[in-house]
Scaffold this motif. Structure first.
Motif, PDB file in Angstrom:
ATOM      1  N   HIS A 185    -102.684  41.587  46.998  1.00 27.48           N
ATOM      2  CA  HIS A 185    -103.839  41.098  47.754  1.00 27.48           C
ATOM      3  C   HIS A 185    -104.065  42.015  48.942  1.00 27.48           C
ATOM      4  CE1 HIS A 185    -106.699  38.309  49.578  1.00 27.48           C
ATOM      5  NE2 HIS A 185    -106.064  38.509  50.722  1.00 27.48           N
ATOM      6  N   ASP A 186    -105.270  42.532  49.074  1.00 30.88           N
ATOM      7  CA  ASP A 186    -105.664  43.304  50.242  1.00 30.88           C
ATOM      8  C   ASP A 186    -106.431  42.386  51.185  1.00 30.88           C
ATOM      9  OD1 ASP A 186    -104.518  45.520  49.108  1.00 30.88           O
ATOM     10  OD2 ASP A 186    -106.415  46.412  48.444  1.00 30.88           O
ATOM     11  N   LYS A 187    -105.968  42.326  52.427  1.00 28.66           N
ATOM     12  CA  LYS A 187    -106.571  41.427  53.417  1.00 28.66           C
ATOM     13  C   LYS A 187    -108.072  41.659  53.509  1.00 28.66           C
ATOM     14  CE  LYS A 187    -105.762  39.934  58.218  1.00 28.66           C
ATOM     15  NZ  LYS A 187    -105.015  40.243  59.458  1.00 28.66           N
ATOM     16  N   ILE A 188    -108.812  40.553  53.523  1.00 31.72           N
ATOM     17  CA  ILE A 188    -110.272  40.634  53.514  1.00 31.72           C
ATOM     18  C   ILE A 188    -110.846  40.609  54.924  1.00 31.72           C
ATOM     19  CG2 ILE A 188    -112.371  39.485  52.694  1.00 31.72           C
ATOM     20  CD1 ILE A 188    -110.637  38.410  50.341  1.00 31.72           C
ATOM     21  N   LEU A 189    -110.260  39.783  55.800  1.00 38.23           N
ATOM     22  CA  LEU A 189    -110.780  39.601  57.158  1.00 38.23           C
ATOM     23  C   LEU A 189    -109.771  40.125  58.174  1.00 38.23           C
ATOM     24  CD1 LEU A 189    -112.148  35.969  56.741  1.00 38.23           C
ATOM     25  CD2 LEU A 189    -113.430  38.104  56.550  1.00 38.23           C
ATOM     26  N   ALA A 190    -110.121  41.175  58.893  1.00 40.29           N
ATOM     27  CA  ALA A 190    -109.236  41.752  59.911  1.00 40.29           C
ATOM     28  C   ALA A 190    -109.124  40.823  61.114  1.00 40.29           C
ATOM     29  CB  ALA A 190    -109.766  43.107  60.356  1.00 40.29           C
ATOM     30  N   PHE A 191    -107.968  40.901  61.812  1.00 39.96           N
ATOM     31  CA  PHE A 191    -107.821  40.071  63.002  1.00 39.96           C
ATOM     32  C   PHE A 191    -108.436  40.779  64.209  1.00 39.96           C
ATOM     33  CE2 PHE A 191    -103.777  42.536  63.478  1.00 39.96           C
ATOM     34  CZ  PHE A 191    -103.893  42.935  64.800  1.00 39.96           C
ATOM     35  N   GLY A 192    -108.791  39.974  65.182  1.00 44.33           N
ATOM     36  CA  GLY A 192    -109.286  40.515  66.439  1.00 44.33           C
ATOM     37  C   GLY A 192    -108.920  39.579  67.572  1.00 44.33           C
ATOM     38  N   THR A 193    -108.311  40.106  68.611  1.00 44.11           N
ATOM     39  CA  THR A 193    -107.956  39.325  69.793  1.00 44.11           C
ATOM     40  C   THR A 193    -108.418  40.089  71.024  1.00 44.11           C
ATOM     41  OG1 THR A 193    -105.787  40.325  70.212  1.00 44.11           O
ATOM     42  CG2 THR A 193    -105.876  38.575  68.565  1.00 44.11           C
ATOM     43  N   ARG A 222    -105.732  35.791  58.645  1.00 45.91           N
ATOM     44  CA  ARG A 222    -107.089  35.325  58.953  1.00 45.91           C
ATOM     45  C   ARG A 222    -107.894  35.017  57.692  1.00 45.91           C
ATOM     46  NH1 ARG A 222    -112.155  37.891  60.996  1.00 45.91           N
ATOM     47  NH2 ARG A 222    -113.257  36.220  62.089  1.00 45.91           N
ATOM     48  N   ASP A 223    -107.467  35.533  56.552  1.00 42.56           N
ATOM     49  CA  ASP A 223    -108.147  35.170  55.305  1.00 42.56           C
ATOM     50  C   ASP A 223    -108.134  33.659  55.089  1.00 42.56           C
ATOM     51  OD1 ASP A 223    -108.531  37.843  54.704  1.00 42.56           O
ATOM     52  OD2 ASP A 223    -106.881  37.963  53.280  1.00 42.56           O
ATOM     53  N   TYR A 224    -107.103  33.012  55.607  1.00 44.74           N
ATOM     54  CA  TYR A 224    -106.908  31.590  55.321  1.00 44.74           C
ATOM     55  C   TYR A 224    -107.387  30.720  56.476  1.00 44.74           C
ATOM     56  CZ  TYR A 224    -104.679  27.539  53.123  1.00 44.74           C
ATOM     57  OH  TYR A 224    -104.418  26.331  52.515  1.00 44.74           O
ATOM     58  N   THR A 231    -117.595  33.718  58.232  1.00 40.45           N
ATOM     59  CA  THR A 231    -116.622  34.573  57.552  1.00 40.45           C
ATOM     60  C   THR A 231    -115.723  33.811  56.595  1.00 40.45           C
ATOM     61  OG1 THR A 231    -115.040  34.296  59.379  1.00 40.45           O
ATOM     62  CG2 THR A 231    -116.547  36.167  59.504  1.00 40.45           C
ATOM     63  N   GLN A 232    -115.942  32.520  56.401  1.00 38.10           N
ATOM     64  CA  GLN A 232    -114.998  31.746  55.604  1.00 38.10           C
ATOM     65  C   GLN A 232    -114.976  32.210  54.144  1.00 38.10           C
ATOM     66  OE1 GLN A 232    -116.286  27.692  55.895  1.00 38.10           O
ATOM     67  NE2 GLN A 232    -117.645  27.837  54.150  1.00 38.10           N
ATOM     68  N   LEU A 233    -113.810  32.099  53.548  1.00 37.68           N
ATOM     69  CA  LEU A 233    -113.617  32.417  52.138  1.00 37.68           C
ATOM     70  C   LEU A 233    -113.569  31.104  51.340  1.00 37.68           C
ATOM     71  CD1 LEU A 233    -110.984  35.268  52.567  1.00 37.68           C
ATOM     72  CD2 LEU A 233    -113.424  35.483  52.104  1.00 37.68           C
ATOM     73  N   PRO A 234    -113.758  31.170  50.020  1.00 35.31           N
ATOM     74  CA  PRO A 234    -114.017  29.952  49.240  1.00 35.31           C
ATOM     75  C   PRO A 234    -112.780  29.171  48.805  1.00 35.31           C
ATOM     76  CG  PRO A 234    -114.181  31.854  47.802  1.00 35.31           C
ATOM     77  CD  PRO A 234    -113.935  32.389  49.187  1.00 35.31           C
ATOM     78  N   TRP A 235    -111.825  28.980  49.717  1.00 36.56           N
ATOM     79  CA  TRP A 235    -110.586  28.301  49.324  1.00 36.56           C
ATOM     80  C   TRP A 235    -110.837  26.854  48.883  1.00 36.56           C
ATOM     81  CZ3 TRP A 235    -107.498  31.897  48.280  1.00 36.56           C
ATOM     82  CH2 TRP A 235    -107.379  33.032  49.088  1.00 36.56           C
ATOM     83  N   GLN A 236    -111.727  26.175  49.545  1.00 39.30           N
ATOM     84  CA  GLN A 236    -111.980  24.784  49.178  1.00 39.30           C
ATOM     85  C   GLN A 236    -112.597  24.694  47.785  1.00 39.30           C
ATOM     86  OE1 GLN A 236    -114.026  22.560  52.204  1.00 39.30           O
ATOM     87  NE2 GLN A 236    -112.756  23.368  53.860  1.00 39.30           N
ATOM     88  N   ASP A 237    -113.465  25.615  47.450  1.00 37.35           N
ATOM     89  CA  ASP A 237    -114.052  25.619  46.106  1.00 37.35           C
ATOM     90  C   ASP A 237    -113.009  25.988  45.055  1.00 37.35           C
ATOM     91  OD1 ASP A 237    -116.550  24.938  47.053  1.00 37.35           O
ATOM     92  OD2 ASP A 237    -117.240  27.012  47.212  1.00 37.35           O
TER      93      ASP A 237
END
Length: 280
Positions: A185-193, A222-224, A231-237
């Motif tokens: 798995h390649d991370k989809i959403l990079a973190f930012g602080t 952050r993918d989760y 930016t949400q990913l379709p985990w609930q679906d």
């Protein structure tokens, strides 16, 4: 379709089937098909009527962290580990070997401890296992007796020339008991602080691994999260039964993951396994 007219989550009435799109807003869904060895092991586990599926969530207290370099413009990118700081002024142990070697010893110690605890699945945290360490884990699984069905070998930044020659991906790999790759798995959403922003080439795939114990999936930090509607990913679906999520977060990220895990458990019964390495 009839299921689209039903109230509630499809899992409430589609007990033996999954319905999902092949792509969600540019993110493709991948179904690995190289898991016959794993599924044979899991069928044996079910037939043994063992009471629990045991997970070991490994974190590392070795003082080693990703080497972020000088972080120009607060941009976070790494290709190596920093050397650990001495535990005391008189300590020479941490100065005698490199950070990468320290981490290697920590990884082997983690695997041995997971063996002692008779874990079936081991999940290591984000930005904690380099490609070289990943090869070490694969070889260790092949050469040693252990009770593991799967090992998630953390993640790290790495250049994949087939994707981009200059910008790294943040990649996690899951192995079967032989040390063979099931999928990555390649991370989809990079973190930012406020401290820094991660620079990675974003992944574009979510994998769903169908097994006799349900559907397993893999995300990175952050993918989760689904709090940000943009930016949400379709985990609930997708509603996997098991979510394995290597993470490196501050307290705010840990709290957000806890809220996400509760949401997924309440909505579709997903179990979330999230080892977190402190962000430094």
């Amino acid at each position: 379709a009839v299921h689209q007219q039903q109230d509630g989550h499809p899992l409430n009435y589609l007990v033996y089937h999954r319905i999902f799109q092949l792509k969600y807003s540019g993110v493709a869904i991948h179904l690995p098909d190289n898991c016959s060895h794993l599924n044979k092991q899991l069928r044996g586990y079910i037939e043994s009527k063992e009471s629990f599926l045991r997970f070991y969530l490994g974190t590392f207290q070795d003082g080693v962290s990703p080497d972020w370099g000088e972080m120009p413009d607060k941009k976070c990118i790494t290709s190596s580990f920093s050397d650990p700081k001495p535990c005391s002024e008189s300590s020479t142990l941490t100065n005698s070997i490199s950070g990468a070697k320290h981490r290697e010893l920590s990884i082997v110690s983690c695997l041995k401890e997971a063996c002692k605890q008779k874990a079936h699945v081991v999940v290591m945290p984000e930005l904690s296992v380099s490609p070289e360490h990943r090869e070490l884990i694969s070889n260790w699984l092949d050469e040693n007796d252990h009770p593991f069905f799967m090992v998630v070998a953390g993640s790290f930044h790495e250049i994949d020339p087939d994707i981009n020659a200059t910008i790294p991906v943040n990649r996690a790999v899951i192995f079967d008991s032989r040390g063979w790759e099931l999928f990555k798995h390649d991370k989809i959403l990079a973190f930012g602080t406020s401290l820094c922003s991660e620079i990675i080439y974003p992944g574009s795939t979510i994998s769903l691994l169908e097994t006799p114990l349900g559907v397993f999936s893999l995300a990175i930090c952050r993918d989760y999260l689904e709090e940000d509607q943009k930016t949400q990913l379709p985990w609930q679906d997708l509603a996997p039964d098991w979510m394995m999520v290597p993470s490196m977060s501050l307290a705010s990220g840990i709290n957000a993951h806890e809220r996400q895990a509760k949401t997924m458990a309440n909505l579709c019964g997903a179990r979330s396994l999230i080892p977190n390495q402190c962000l430094k």
